[in-house]
Enzyme design. Structure first.
Site, PDB file in Angstrom:
ATOM      1  N   TYR A  77     -21.163 -18.368 -12.756  1.00 21.67           N
ATOM      2  CA  TYR A  77     -20.760 -18.025 -14.055  1.00 21.67           C
ATOM      3  C   TYR A  77     -22.046 -17.703 -15.105  1.00 21.67           C
ATOM      4  CZ  TYR A  77     -18.386 -18.217 -18.642  1.00 21.67           C
ATOM      5  OH  TYR A  77     -18.170 -17.928 -20.104  1.00 21.67           O
ATOM      6  N   HIS A 115     -17.823 -13.798 -19.132  1.00 23.02           N
ATOM      7  CA  HIS A 115     -16.841 -13.316 -20.273  1.00 23.02           C
ATOM      8  C   HIS A 115     -17.457 -12.588 -21.359  1.00 23.02           C
ATOM      9  CE1 HIS A 115     -14.937 -17.257 -18.976  1.00 23.02           C
ATOM     10  NE2 HIS A 115     -13.994 -16.538 -18.898  1.00 23.02           N
TER      11      HIS A 115
END
Length: 164
Positions: A77, A115
């Site tokens: 991530y 994100h």
């Protein structure tokens, strides 16, 4: 800068002694404040978190967290990737992202995701150049910034095929 002189872009690992560099960059780069868990995850990721230096000036960073998926596979991530505005367009973000993607390929990590705020077209276009696709939209992901929604961008890494 002297014409024709190549300026070196170098990457360095994040450690306790230079963690403050990452904190200062994040304050300058991002509209959100990161908590202690962010920094402990960044340190724990080892080679997946790097500071970028342009002519020995710290101008950018990538910070990642390694996550276990169901079934035990590891994915990466990307918590943050940023370069100070005057140093954008010089290949620094590309060098940081390619470093992480190369590590993923070497370690057979099949998925990298992040994100991005839905109005951050520069970031979305940057990641798409590297084969990331929008795989989800999360409403009200961010607090205290507008718009509050984000896209999940994911890159599935090609996996080596077993030899018969």
């Amino acid at each position: 800068m002297v014409a024709g002189r190549e300026v070196a872009i170098s990457l360095d690992g994040v450690r306790d002694k230079n963690l403050m560099q990452l904190k200062k960059l994040n304050i300058a780069l991002f509209p959100v404040r990161y908590n202690d868990k962010y920094y402990s995850d960044a340190l724990a990721s080892g080679e997946f978190t790097k500071l970028a230096y342009y002519s020995d000036i710290c101008v950018g960073a990538i910070a990642c967290r390694l996550e276990k998926k169901e079934g035990g596979a590891i994915c990466v991530y990307i918590m943050t990737l940023g370069v100070l505005a005057p140093y954008r367009g010089l290949g620094i973000g590309t060098k940081l992202l390619n470093h992480v993607l190369d590590l993923c390929a070497k370690q057979n990590i099949s998925e990298v995701y992040l994100h991005v705020q839905t109005n951050n077209e520069d970031a979305i276009n940057f990641y798409k150049k590297f084969g990331f696709d929008i795989t989800d939209t999360i409403k009200n992901y961010y607090t205290n910034i507008t718009p509050p929604d984000c896209y999940v961008l994911t890159k599935f890494m090609p996996q080596p095929q077993p030899k018969n």
